[in-house]
Write an enzyme that holds these catalytic residues in place. Structure first.
Site, PDB file in Angstrom:
ATOM      1  N   TYR A  11       0.850  -1.188   0.000  1.00  0.00           N
ATOM      2  CA  TYR A  11       0.000   0.000   0.000  1.00  0.00           C
ATOM      3  C   TYR A  11       0.889   1.241   0.000  1.00  0.00           C
ATOM      4  O   TYR A  11       1.760   1.380   0.858  1.00  0.00           O
ATOM      5  CB  TYR A  11      -0.920  -0.040   1.230  1.00  0.00           C
ATOM      6  CG  TYR A  11      -1.535   1.279   1.595  1.00  0.00           C
ATOM      7  CD1 TYR A  11      -2.276   2.024   0.666  1.00  0.00           C
ATOM      8  CD2 TYR A  11      -1.410   1.783   2.890  1.00  0.00           C
ATOM      9  CE1 TYR A  11      -2.839   3.243   1.016  1.00  0.00           C
ATOM     10  CE2 TYR A  11      -1.983   2.992   3.242  1.00  0.00           C
ATOM     11  CZ  TYR A  11      -2.692   3.717   2.305  1.00  0.00           C
ATOM     12  OH  TYR A  11      -3.257   4.926   2.653  1.00  0.00           O
ATOM     13  N   PHE A  12       0.662   2.136  -0.963  1.00  0.00           N
ATOM     14  CA  PHE A  12       1.419   3.387  -1.050  1.00  0.00           C
ATOM     15  C   PHE A  12       0.612   4.480  -0.369  1.00  0.00           C
ATOM     16  O   PHE A  12      -0.474   4.848  -0.806  1.00  0.00           O
ATOM     17  CB  PHE A  12       1.663   3.749  -2.520  1.00  0.00           C
ATOM     18  CG  PHE A  12       2.412   5.042  -2.711  1.00  0.00           C
ATOM     19  CD1 PHE A  12       3.744   5.159  -2.348  1.00  0.00           C
ATOM     20  CD2 PHE A  12       1.777   6.154  -3.265  1.00  0.00           C
ATOM     21  CE1 PHE A  12       4.442   6.360  -2.531  1.00  0.00           C
ATOM     22  CE2 PHE A  12       2.464   7.350  -3.456  1.00  0.00           C
ATOM     23  CZ  PHE A  12       3.791   7.456  -3.084  1.00  0.00           C
ATOM     24  N   ALA A  13       1.156   5.005   0.749  1.00  0.00           N
ATOM     25  CA  ALA A  13       0.499   6.060   1.522  1.00  0.00           C
ATOM     26  C   ALA A  13       1.196   7.390   1.265  1.00  0.00           C
ATOM     27  O   ALA A  13       2.424   7.456   1.211  1.00  0.00           O
ATOM     28  CB  ALA A  13       0.559   5.731   3.013  1.00  0.00           C
ATOM     29  N   GLU A  90     -10.645   4.566   3.900  1.00  0.00           N
ATOM     30  CA  GLU A  90     -10.547   5.501   2.780  1.00  0.00           C
ATOM     31  C   GLU A  90     -11.922   5.847   2.179  1.00  0.00           C
ATOM     32  O   GLU A  90     -11.998   6.615   1.232  1.00  0.00           O
ATOM     33  CB  GLU A  90      -9.626   4.925   1.698  1.00  0.00           C
ATOM     34  CG  GLU A  90      -8.203   4.724   2.172  1.00  0.00           C
ATOM     35  CD  GLU A  90      -7.533   6.010   2.644  1.00  0.00           C
ATOM     36  OE1 GLU A  90      -7.749   7.064   2.029  1.00  0.00           O
ATOM     37  OE2 GLU A  90      -6.795   5.957   3.639  1.00  0.00           O
TER      38      GLU A  90
END
Length: 178
Positions: A11-13, A90
């Site tokens: 997961y790219f935060a 989200e």
């Protein structure tokens, strides 16, 4: 490491989930993998409806396609069992964000990651508390100093009431005391 290794996903935060304590409120399996850069996107702050109320009392982070720009962030490894809790955090089920698969450049080569993009974007400055969480996460994970300076320069809406930051502060204090 690939996008689907052994019951986990990447997961790219780039927003408040840069901060480990924030992400782990709903996703305790999250563990740091690496930092990375998403090319041809820019970071923006806004709302999914013109006058949406949210727990952050202001605009929240999203990415928008913009050739030549870049967004730095953290790649987290999460257990597949937290995919739904991350989607819920989200607001995917409410149509606030849509999941997106992106290729993030890292020191270990490109990594395929899940990230989120806001639907029906309306520009809106973030609250000081939201900006603080984003900056703390960027600092905590060693994002480039130049990028951190850009984050610190973001104008806020000067909101001064309670926010999600109030839930995160005690968790950070516990870690300092350990």
């Amino acid at each position: 490491m690939s996008a689907a290794t052994n019951g986990t996903f990447m997961y790219f935060a780039f927003g408040s989930n840069l901060l480990k304590e924030r992400l782990q409120l709903a996703n305790p399996s999250a563990s740091f993998c690496t930092t990375g850069r998403l090319k041809d996107y820019e970071l923006n702050f806004g709302l999914w409806q013109k006058h949406a109320n949210n727990t952050w009392h202001g605009g929240v982070a999203t990415i928008q396609s913009n050739p030549g720009s870049e967004v730095w962030g953290v790649i987290w490894t999460l257990s597949n069992e937290h995919l739904m809790s991350l989607d819920n955090q989200e607001g995917v089920n409410k149509g606030i964000y849509s999941p997106l698969e992106v290729s993030v450049e890292t020191d270990q080569g490109p990594m395929l990651c899940r990230t989120y993009q806001m639907n029906n974007f309306h520009p809106c400055p973030p609250s000081p508390q939201y900006k603080q969480v984003v900056c703390m996460g960027a600092e905590q994970n060693g994002l480039p100093v130049e990028y951190l300076k850009r984050l610190e320069a973001i104008q806020t809406n000067n909101y001064s009431g309670p926010s999600v930051l109030d839930q995160i502060r005690p968790l950070m204090k516990q870690k300092l005391e350990v």
